[in-house]
Design a protein around this motif. Sequence first.
Motif, PDB file in Angstrom:
ATOM      1  N   VAL A   1      78.121  24.558  86.485  1.00 57.52           N
ATOM      2  CA  VAL A   1      77.191  24.508  85.353  1.00 57.52           C
ATOM      3  C   VAL A   1      77.091  23.090  84.806  1.00 57.52           C
ATOM      4  CG1 VAL A   1      76.782  25.310  82.997  1.00 57.52           C
ATOM      5  CG2 VAL A   1      77.530  26.929  84.748  1.00 57.52           C
ATOM      6  N   ALA A   2      78.225  22.408  84.691  1.00 57.31           N
ATOM      7  CA  ALA A   2      78.216  21.035  84.191  1.00 57.31           C
ATOM      8  C   ALA A   2      77.388  20.125  85.088  1.00 57.31           C
ATOM      9  CB  ALA A   2      79.647  20.511  84.077  1.00 57.31           C
ATOM     10  N   ARG A   3      77.526  20.287  86.402  1.00 56.48           N
ATOM     11  CA  ARG A   3      76.762  19.452  87.338  1.00 56.48           C
ATOM     12  C   ARG A   3      75.276  19.799  87.283  1.00 56.48           C
ATOM     13  NH1 ARG A   3      77.452  15.143  88.932  1.00 56.48           N
ATOM     14  NH2 ARG A   3      77.128  15.334  91.169  1.00 56.48           N
ATOM     15  N   MET A   4      74.955  21.079  87.056  1.00 53.32           N
ATOM     16  CA  MET A   4      73.553  21.468  86.894  1.00 53.32           C
ATOM     17  C   MET A   4      72.929  20.773  85.690  1.00 53.32           C
ATOM     18  SD  MET A   4      72.367  23.673  89.170  1.00 53.32           S
ATOM     19  CE  MET A   4      71.120  24.669  88.358  1.00 53.32           C
ATOM     20  N   HIS A   5      73.759  20.472  84.688  1.00 51.86           N
ATOM     21  CA  HIS A   5      73.283  19.734  83.517  1.00 51.86           C
ATOM     22  C   HIS A   5      73.445  18.221  83.696  1.00 51.86           C
ATOM     23  CE1 HIS A   5      72.158  22.938  80.745  1.00 51.86           C
ATOM     24  NE2 HIS A   5      73.155  23.646  81.251  1.00 51.86           N
ATOM     25  N   ARG A   6      73.679  17.798  84.933  1.00 56.26           N
ATOM     26  CA  ARG A   6      73.689  16.383  85.320  1.00 56.26           C
ATOM     27  C   ARG A   6      74.833  15.588  84.709  1.00 56.26           C
ATOM     28  NH1 ARG A   6      67.132  15.029  85.300  1.00 56.26           N
ATOM     29  NH2 ARG A   6      66.565  16.763  86.676  1.00 56.26           N
ATOM     30  N   LEU A   7      75.938  16.262  84.415  1.00 57.24           N
ATOM     31  CA  LEU A   7      77.131  15.522  84.032  1.00 57.24           C
ATOM     32  C   LEU A   7      77.765  14.939  85.294  1.00 57.24           C
ATOM     33  CD1 LEU A   7      78.842  17.938  81.481  1.00 57.24           C
ATOM     34  CD2 LEU A   7      77.275  16.072  81.009  1.00 57.24           C
ATOM     35  N   ASP A   8      78.339  13.745  85.167  1.00 59.31           N
ATOM     36  CA  ASP A   8      79.013  13.174  86.331  1.00 59.31           C
ATOM     37  C   ASP A   8      80.267  13.995  86.644  1.00 59.31           C
ATOM     38  OD1 ASP A   8      81.535  11.739  85.115  1.00 59.31           O
ATOM     39  OD2 ASP A   8      79.856  11.211  83.803  1.00 59.31           O
ATOM     40  N   ILE A   9      80.783  13.824  87.856  1.00 61.79           N
ATOM     41  CA  ILE A   9      81.878  14.670  88.334  1.00 61.79           C
ATOM     42  C   ILE A   9      83.103  14.556  87.449  1.00 61.79           C
ATOM     43  CG2 ILE A   9      83.517  15.040  90.225  1.00 61.79           C
ATOM     44  CD1 ILE A   9      81.272  14.305  92.163  1.00 61.79           C
ATOM     45  N   ALA A  10      83.460  13.345  87.049  1.00 62.11           N
ATOM     46  CA  ALA A  10      84.658  13.163  86.236  1.00 62.11           C
ATOM     47  C   ALA A  10      84.523  13.862  84.887  1.00 62.11           C
ATOM     48  CB  ALA A  10      84.931  11.670  86.031  1.00 62.11           C
ATOM     49  N   THR A  11      83.362  13.725  84.252  1.00 62.00           N
ATOM     50  CA  THR A  11      83.136  14.375  82.959  1.00 62.00           C
ATOM     51  C   THR A  11      83.125  15.885  83.124  1.00 62.00           C
ATOM     52  OG1 THR A  11      81.844  12.489  82.169  1.00 62.00           O
ATOM     53  CG2 THR A  11      81.554  14.579  81.008  1.00 62.00           C
ATOM     54  N   ALA A  12      82.463  16.370  84.177  1.00 58.85           N
ATOM     55  CA  ALA A  12      82.390  17.813  84.433  1.00 58.85           C
ATOM     56  C   ALA A  12      83.788  18.398  84.604  1.00 58.85           C
ATOM     57  CB  ALA A  12      81.546  18.086  85.664  1.00 58.85           C
ATOM     58  N   ARG A  13      84.614  17.752  85.388  1.00 59.57           N
ATOM     59  CA  ARG A  13      85.959  18.267  85.634  1.00 59.57           C
ATOM     60  C   ARG A  13      86.830  18.156  84.379  1.00 59.57           C
ATOM     61  NH1 ARG A  13      87.001  15.940  91.801  1.00 59.57           N
ATOM     62  NH2 ARG A  13      85.647  17.501  92.818  1.00 59.57           N
ATOM     63  N   GLY A  14      86.699  17.053  83.663  1.00 57.34           N
ATOM     64  CA  GLY A  14      87.496  16.870  82.453  1.00 57.34           C
ATOM     65  C   GLY A  14      87.178  17.913  81.398  1.00 57.34           C
ATOM     66  N   ARG A  15      85.899  18.153  81.155  1.00 61.49           N
ATOM     67  CA  ARG A  15      85.507  19.155  80.149  1.00 61.49           C
ATOM     68  C   ARG A  15      85.896  20.555  80.597  1.00 61.49           C
ATOM     69  NH1 ARG A  15      79.489  17.375  77.899  1.00 61.49           N
ATOM     70  NH2 ARG A  15      80.129  15.343  77.063  1.00 61.49           N
ATOM     71  N   SER A  16      85.746  20.827  81.891  1.00 61.83           N
ATOM     72  CA  SER A  16      86.108  22.136  82.409  1.00 61.83           C
ATOM     73  C   SER A  16      87.589  22.419  82.167  1.00 61.83           C
ATOM     74  CB  SER A  16      85.783  22.223  83.898  1.00 61.83           C
ATOM     75  OG  SER A  16      86.221  23.451  84.445  1.00 61.83           O
ATOM     76  N   GLU A  17      88.432  21.443  82.444  1.00 61.40           N
ATOM     77  CA  GLU A  17      89.867  21.633  82.261  1.00 61.40           C
ATOM     78  C   GLU A  17      90.215  21.830  80.786  1.00 61.40           C
ATOM     79  OE1 GLU A  17      92.138  22.130  84.638  1.00 61.40           O
ATOM     80  OE2 GLU A  17      90.417  22.059  85.996  1.00 61.40           O
ATOM     81  N   GLU A  18      89.588  21.052  79.904  1.00 63.33           N
ATOM     82  CA  GLU A  18      89.849  21.205  78.473  1.00 63.33           C
ATOM     83  C   GLU A  18      89.469  22.605  77.987  1.00 63.33           C
ATOM     84  OE1 GLU A  18      89.331  17.783  75.591  1.00 63.33           O
ATOM     85  OE2 GLU A  18      87.937  17.205  77.178  1.00 63.33           O
ATOM     86  N   LEU A  19      88.331  23.104  78.443  1.00 63.03           N
ATOM     87  CA  LEU A  19      87.894  24.435  78.039  1.00 63.03           C
ATOM     88  C   LEU A  19      88.812  25.512  78.601  1.00 63.03           C
ATOM     89  CD1 LEU A  19      84.055  23.877  78.451  1.00 63.03           C
ATOM     90  CD2 LEU A  19      85.190  24.566  76.326  1.00 63.03           C
ATOM     91  N   LEU A  20      89.272  25.333  79.825  1.00 63.59           N
ATOM     92  CA  LEU A  20      90.207  26.289  80.422  1.00 63.59           C
ATOM     93  C   LEU A  20      91.471  26.413  79.576  1.00 63.59           C
ATOM     94  CD1 LEU A  20      89.973  25.297  84.200  1.00 63.59           C
ATOM     95  CD2 LEU A  20      89.404  27.533  83.264  1.00 63.59           C
ATOM     96  N   VAL A  21      92.009  25.274  79.175  1.00 63.83           N
ATOM     97  CA  VAL A  21      93.246  25.273  78.391  1.00 63.83           C
ATOM     98  C   VAL A  21      92.999  25.864  77.004  1.00 63.83           C
ATOM     99  CG1 VAL A  21      94.980  23.801  77.302  1.00 63.83           C
ATOM    100  CG2 VAL A  21      94.262  23.347  79.666  1.00 63.83           C
ATOM    101  N   THR A  22      91.940  25.404  76.337  1.00 64.71           N
ATOM    102  CA  THR A  22      91.660  25.829  74.961  1.00 64.71           C
ATOM    103  C   THR A  22      91.420  27.326  74.868  1.00 64.71           C
ATOM    104  OG1 THR A  22      90.717  23.670  74.433  1.00 64.71           O
ATOM    105  CG2 THR A  22      90.119  25.493  72.986  1.00 64.71           C
ATOM    106  N   LEU A  23      90.723  27.895  75.846  1.00 64.11           N
ATOM    107  CA  LEU A  23      90.374  29.308  75.810  1.00 64.11           C
ATOM    108  C   LEU A  23      91.393  30.200  76.514  1.00 64.11           C
ATOM    109  CD1 LEU A  23      86.535  28.960  76.404  1.00 64.11           C
ATOM    110  CD2 LEU A  23      87.646  29.797  74.323  1.00 64.11           C
ATOM    111  N   GLY A  24      92.524  29.617  76.911  1.00 61.79           N
ATOM    112  CA  GLY A  24      93.587  30.422  77.502  1.00 61.79           C
ATOM    113  C   GLY A  24      93.269  30.916  78.898  1.00 61.79           C
ATOM    114  N   LEU A  25      92.517  30.130  79.658  1.00 62.89           N
ATOM    115  CA  LEU A  25      92.098  30.548  80.990  1.00 62.89           C
ATOM    116  C   LEU A  25      92.760  29.737  82.106  1.00 62.89           C
ATOM    117  CD1 LEU A  25      88.279  30.830  80.212  1.00 62.89           C
ATOM    118  CD2 LEU A  25      89.820  32.753  80.663  1.00 62.89           C
TER     119      LEU A  25
END
Length: 265
Positions: A110-134
């Motif tokens: 989804v992040a890449r579909m919104h044209r985020l670069d790979i590093a930003t996409a992965r960084g935000r994904s990991e933060e959300l995983l941790v924050t939401l207990g996933l």
Amino acid sequence: MDARPAPDGPRAALPVRDLVKFFGVRCAVAGIDLDVPAGSLFGLVGPNGAGKTTALSLATGLLCPDQGRVAVAGHDVWSDPSAAKALMGVLPDGLRTLDRLSGRELREFVARMHRLDIATARGRSEELLVTLGLAGDADTMVRDHSAGMTKKIGLAAALVHNPRLLVLDEPFESVDPVSGETIREILHRRTAGGGTVIMPSHVMGLVETLCDRVAVTAGGRLLAVGATADVRAGMPLQQRFLQLVGARRMDGGGLSWLDTSSGSD
């Protein structure tokens, strides 16, 4: 409190004008006019079949209206859909996902579909995983997650590109209390930063305590809209809602057979 919107202005995150939708001869949305202020946490309540989900599907471009206009930051949702949808994050009713991806893969996709670069996409994904207990199930396919975890995955996907407008249909449904408190904090942080959240829900207590503004709908029309305290008119939102929609009360004869258990002597 008034069912009519204020004039368009720079603080309207989502101006909706004369929105109409028919399904055959049934009118699901009957000329809704609404301004959702920027920075608000906006609740939308109504009985089943009130037109809430249809109205939001129209406002987010998932359905095409028979009449009306909706814009996000000046971008018309139907004549300029790419620009409008880039500013939205949507958690729809009856969420369907690419469920053979893992939670991590889905968020990065989804992040890449919104044209985020790979590093930003992965960084935000990991933060959300941790924050939401996933994080512990990050590499499990979405199809194997519980209903609550799937809801949180959908929320994370809606958040990952940091949209100006979030439209979240029942974001607390099936979610445990600890995760629910985290979601509350996320939504408050989003609106404090100038973002806007629209949240339809049937849970009146949740809307009353979480949302600063609310609209009450029935029969595809707006019955009331404004600051939550004004719409409540000095009574609990549940009671005010029942008053506005003209809730039918059970009287005397109906379902009298329920008064005696079949197991009674």
